[in-house]
Design a protein around this motif. Structure first.
Motif, PDB file in Angstrom:
ATOM      1  N   GLN A  36       1.014  -1.124  -0.002  1.00  0.00           N
ATOM      2  CA  GLN A  36       0.007  -0.095   0.015  1.00  0.00           C
ATOM      3  C   GLN A  36       0.836   1.072  -0.045  1.00  0.00           C
ATOM      4  O   GLN A  36       0.697   2.084  -0.608  1.00  0.00           O
ATOM      5  CB  GLN A  36      -0.825  -0.049   1.218  1.00  0.00           C
ATOM      6  N   LEU A  37       1.833   1.309   0.894  1.00  0.00           N
ATOM      7  CA  LEU A  37       2.900   2.401   0.967  1.00  0.00           C
ATOM      8  C   LEU A  37       3.595   2.550  -0.414  1.00  0.00           C
ATOM      9  O   LEU A  37       3.742   3.646  -0.841  1.00  0.00           O
ATOM     10  CB  LEU A  37       3.729   2.263   2.099  1.00  0.00           C
ATOM     11  N   ASN A  38       3.889   1.509  -1.198  1.00  0.00           N
ATOM     12  CA  ASN A  38       4.667   1.623  -2.479  1.00  0.00           C
ATOM     13  C   ASN A  38       3.672   2.309  -3.541  1.00  0.00           C
ATOM     14  O   ASN A  38       4.198   3.101  -4.137  1.00  0.00           O
ATOM     15  CB  ASN A  38       4.895   0.332  -2.967  1.00  0.00           C
ATOM     16  N   TYR A  39       2.418   2.116  -3.358  1.00  0.00           N
ATOM     17  CA  TYR A  39       1.390   2.700  -4.288  1.00  0.00           C
ATOM     18  C   TYR A  39       1.421   4.233  -4.029  1.00  0.00           C
ATOM     19  O   TYR A  39       1.180   4.906  -4.892  1.00  0.00           O
ATOM     20  CB  TYR A  39       0.385   1.888  -4.160  1.00  0.00           C
ATOM     21  N   VAL A  40       1.281   4.480  -2.600  1.00  0.00           N
ATOM     22  CA  VAL A  40       1.252   5.811  -2.296  1.00  0.00           C
ATOM     23  C   VAL A  40       2.473   6.700  -2.723  1.00  0.00           C
ATOM     24  O   VAL A  40       2.192   7.747  -3.421  1.00  0.00           O
ATOM     25  CB  VAL A  40       1.242   6.162  -0.790  1.00  0.00           C
ATOM     26  N   ALA A  41       3.550   6.186  -2.621  1.00  0.00           N
ATOM     27  CA  ALA A  41       4.994   6.570  -3.093  1.00  0.00           C
ATOM     28  C   ALA A  41       4.839   7.087  -4.634  1.00  0.00           C
ATOM     29  O   ALA A  41       5.161   7.934  -5.360  1.00  0.00           O
ATOM     30  CB  ALA A  41       6.144   5.855  -2.776  1.00  0.00           C
ATOM     31  N   GLN A  42       4.287   5.847  -5.415  1.00  0.00           N
ATOM     32  CA  GLN A  42       4.104   6.105  -6.880  1.00  0.00           C
ATOM     33  C   GLN A  42       3.251   7.076  -7.177  1.00  0.00           C
ATOM     34  O   GLN A  42       3.549   7.869  -8.218  1.00  0.00           O
ATOM     35  CB  GLN A  42       3.444   4.616  -7.428  1.00  0.00           C
ATOM     36  N   CYS A  43       2.060   7.292  -6.526  1.00  0.00           N
ATOM     37  CA  CYS A  43       1.330   8.329  -6.748  1.00  0.00           C
ATOM     38  C   CYS A  43       1.913   9.817  -6.653  1.00  0.00           C
ATOM     39  O   CYS A  43       2.085  10.442  -7.251  1.00  0.00           O
ATOM     40  CB  CYS A  43      -0.096   8.316  -6.214  1.00  0.00           C
ATOM     41  N   ALA A  44       2.561   9.813  -5.581  1.00  0.00           N
ATOM     42  CA  ALA A  44       3.302  11.031  -4.985  1.00  0.00           C
ATOM     43  C   ALA A  44       4.189  11.533  -5.953  1.00  0.00           C
ATOM     44  O   ALA A  44       4.812  12.703  -5.834  1.00  0.00           O
ATOM     45  CB  ALA A  44       3.685  10.925  -3.563  1.00  0.00           C
ATOM     46  N   LYS A  45       4.967  10.603  -6.529  1.00  0.00           N
ATOM     47  CA  LYS A  45       6.230  11.286  -7.566  1.00  0.00           C
ATOM     48  C   LYS A  45       5.565  12.040  -8.332  1.00  0.00           C
ATOM     49  O   LYS A  45       6.486  12.797  -9.037  1.00  0.00           O
ATOM     50  CB  LYS A  45       6.777  10.031  -8.026  1.00  0.00           C
ATOM     51  N   LEU A  46       4.297  12.182  -8.751  1.00  0.00           N
ATOM     52  CA  LEU A  46       3.830  13.176 -10.086  1.00  0.00           C
ATOM     53  C   LEU A  46       3.078  14.145  -9.154  1.00  0.00           C
ATOM     54  O   LEU A  46       2.784  14.995  -9.943  1.00  0.00           O
ATOM     55  CB  LEU A  46       2.681  12.288 -10.600  1.00  0.00           C
ATOM     56  N   TRP A  47       3.247  14.317  -7.959  1.00  0.00           N
ATOM     57  CA  TRP A  47       2.857  15.603  -7.157  1.00  0.00           C
ATOM     58  C   TRP A  47       3.588  16.725  -7.522  1.00  0.00           C
ATOM     59  O   TRP A  47       4.611  16.884  -7.768  1.00  0.00           O
ATOM     60  CB  TRP A  47       2.701  15.375  -5.740  1.00  0.00           C
ATOM     61  N   THR A  48       2.783  18.005  -7.751  1.00  0.00           N
ATOM     62  CA  THR A  48       3.633  19.227  -7.688  1.00  0.00           C
ATOM     63  C   THR A  48       2.981  20.281  -6.669  1.00  0.00           C
ATOM     64  O   THR A  48       1.720  20.298  -6.603  1.00  0.00           O
ATOM     65  CB  THR A  48       3.773  19.840  -8.962  1.00  0.00           C
TER      66      THR A  48
END
Length: 447
Positions: free
Chosen positions: A353-365
């Motif tokens: 679950q945390l891996n997926y959160v990090a995957q999403c967060a890499k596109l945040w600005t």
């Protein structure tokens, strides 16, 4: 003297952060005017007006051979906080983790070695060490930490003098997700005074509520020490900088510990877990846990799919809801940031679950002023470690001790670390394991 810097890396319990000894209990009243002066002007200001009384220490290789730029690196290294491993926290405490396994110390004794060292390094402890702010469960607040505040008890650092508080330039926040999505960054900003610092205002300590108090700067008064210095030398001295002007907050760390997430107590049923029970966080939505809006539970995934397609997600928020987006509050309340660290921690059994959160967060600005944004710089750190066998927050739920143990399963992509003097992971397989991912965002101008 360079080789002897390490001898000062011990904590002096009777010293203040600027290296001066705490005053003994006096039998006579303390002069209020003197205390007011010390709040605004450090001892270094007086010494800098009488440099004829400072031994240049040219016989020392530190001053005789090293240029000032390299000495500054020595001061920064020697005065950076460190963990006192002789006083390890109880491993069953929820705040005990790598990097926070013991009380943190600052070797301010270095500033007492001589005046030459003091006038070069007296600001360094505040410039290199962040102020820590905790906004959540009081059980997660570690004891004996320098430069620490909590939203619930904002008066913890009132012993800092005005000029000391003004020269802090970085902040570390440990915050519950409910508080992060509920305006927590604004409260932290008021504790640290980020707006006043942004506008170049002077520190005046703290208001009655505990919030930082900054005012417009005033013209400096002609000090007696400056007048006396003219009798010593006819050469005019350069004006001293106004140390009360707040330094801008340029670095921010936001940490969510394993018990800070929405639904952190939910069982880690990997394939049957509904969206409302999974780890999730989305900076451009106000709250990800609203029973009346089930779409909020999947906002992180919706945002990820939109950004992956090169678009900004539209969550159909009204004007009131838009004000609660913590992703916009980062730039609003900390407009001078150059770096942002997002530190996300959870249980080993929820690592996917945390891996997926990090995957999403890499596109945040995170939007800042003048067209700048905080953008993921391509760097991340993933670590795992073992703690205690059980914790008080479990309250009888068995999955913590039955499913959060590593067994034969390895966390791929995570660096296994040992911390403190606790038993190595291989010595006790019943200890619970935790994982943490750190993403770093940097200030950049983007289209």
């Amino acid at each position: 003297m360079v080789g002897g810097v390490s001898q000062f890396l011990k904590f002096g319990r009777k010293k203040t952060l600027d290296g001066t000894a705490r005053p003994a209990r006096a039998s006579v009243p303390i002069d209020p005017a003197r205390l007011k002066t010390e709040q605004r002007v450090p001892l270094a200001s007086e010494i800098l007006q009488r440099l004829d009384l400072v031994d240049s220490q040219l016989q020392s290789p530190l001053f005789g051979r090293l240029p000032r730029e390299l000495r500054d690196l020595v001061w920064r290294y020697a005065l950076t906080r460190y963990e006192d491993i002789d006083c390890l926290y109880d491993i069953q405490r929820t705040y005990a983790r790598p990097g926070q396994a013991a009380p943190q110390r600052v070797a301010v004794e270095l500033l007492e070695t001589c005046r030459a060292v003091y006038i070069e390094a007296y600001l360094t402890p505040f410039q290199v060490n962040p102020i820590m702010v905790f906004h959540g469960d009081s059980n997660d607040v570690p004891p004996a930490m320098p430069l620490m505040r909590t939203v619930e008890n904002p008066l913890l650092v009132r012993k800092l003098k005005y000029w000391q508080f003004a020269n802090i330039s970085s902040v570390e926040i440990t915050i519950q997700q409910a508080n992060l999505e509920g305006g927590g960054l604004e409260r932290v900003s008021r504790l640290v005074g980020t707006k006043g610092r942004h506008h170049g205002q002077e520190s005046r300590g703290y208001a009655m509520t505990g919030y930082a108090y900054f005012v417009s700067p005033v013209e400096p008064e002609e000090s007696t020490s400056k007048a006396d210095s003219k009798e010593v030398s006819d050469k005019p001295l350069p004006p001293l900088p106004n140390l009360l002007i707040g330094r801008k907050i340029t670095h921010l760390s936001v940490r969510l510990s394993r018990t800070d997430w929405w639904g952190w107590e939910d069982r880690p049923n990997e394939y049957t877990l509904p969206p409302e029970e999974r780890l999730r966080i989305e900076p451009m939505i106000n709250v990800t846990r609203l029973w009346g809006r089930p779409g909020n539970y999947t906002a992180m995934t919706k945002g990820y799919e939109a950004r992956k397609a090169g678009e900004e997600p539209d969550f159909q928020l009204d004007d009131f809801e838009k004000q609660g987006r913590w992703g916009m509050q980062v730039g609003e309340y900390c407009p001078d940031l150059t770096t942002l660290d997002l530190i996300l921690e959870t249980f080993f059994c929820k690592r996917n679950q945390l891996n997926y959160v990090a995957q999403c967060a890499k596109l945040w600005t995170f939007p800042l002023e003048d067209g700048f944004h905080l953008v993921w710089n391509g760097k991340e750190e993933a670590v795992r470690w073992r703690g205690a066998q059980s914790y008080k927050y479990e309250r009888g739920q068995d999955w913590f001790t039955t499913e959060n143990v590593p067994g034969r399963i390895e966390a791929q992509g995570y660096t296994k670390i040992r911390w403190g003097d606790y038993p190595d992971a291989s010595e006790d397989s019943n200890r619970q394991e935790f994982v943490m991912r750190t993403l770093t965002f940097e200030r950049r101008r983007i289209q």
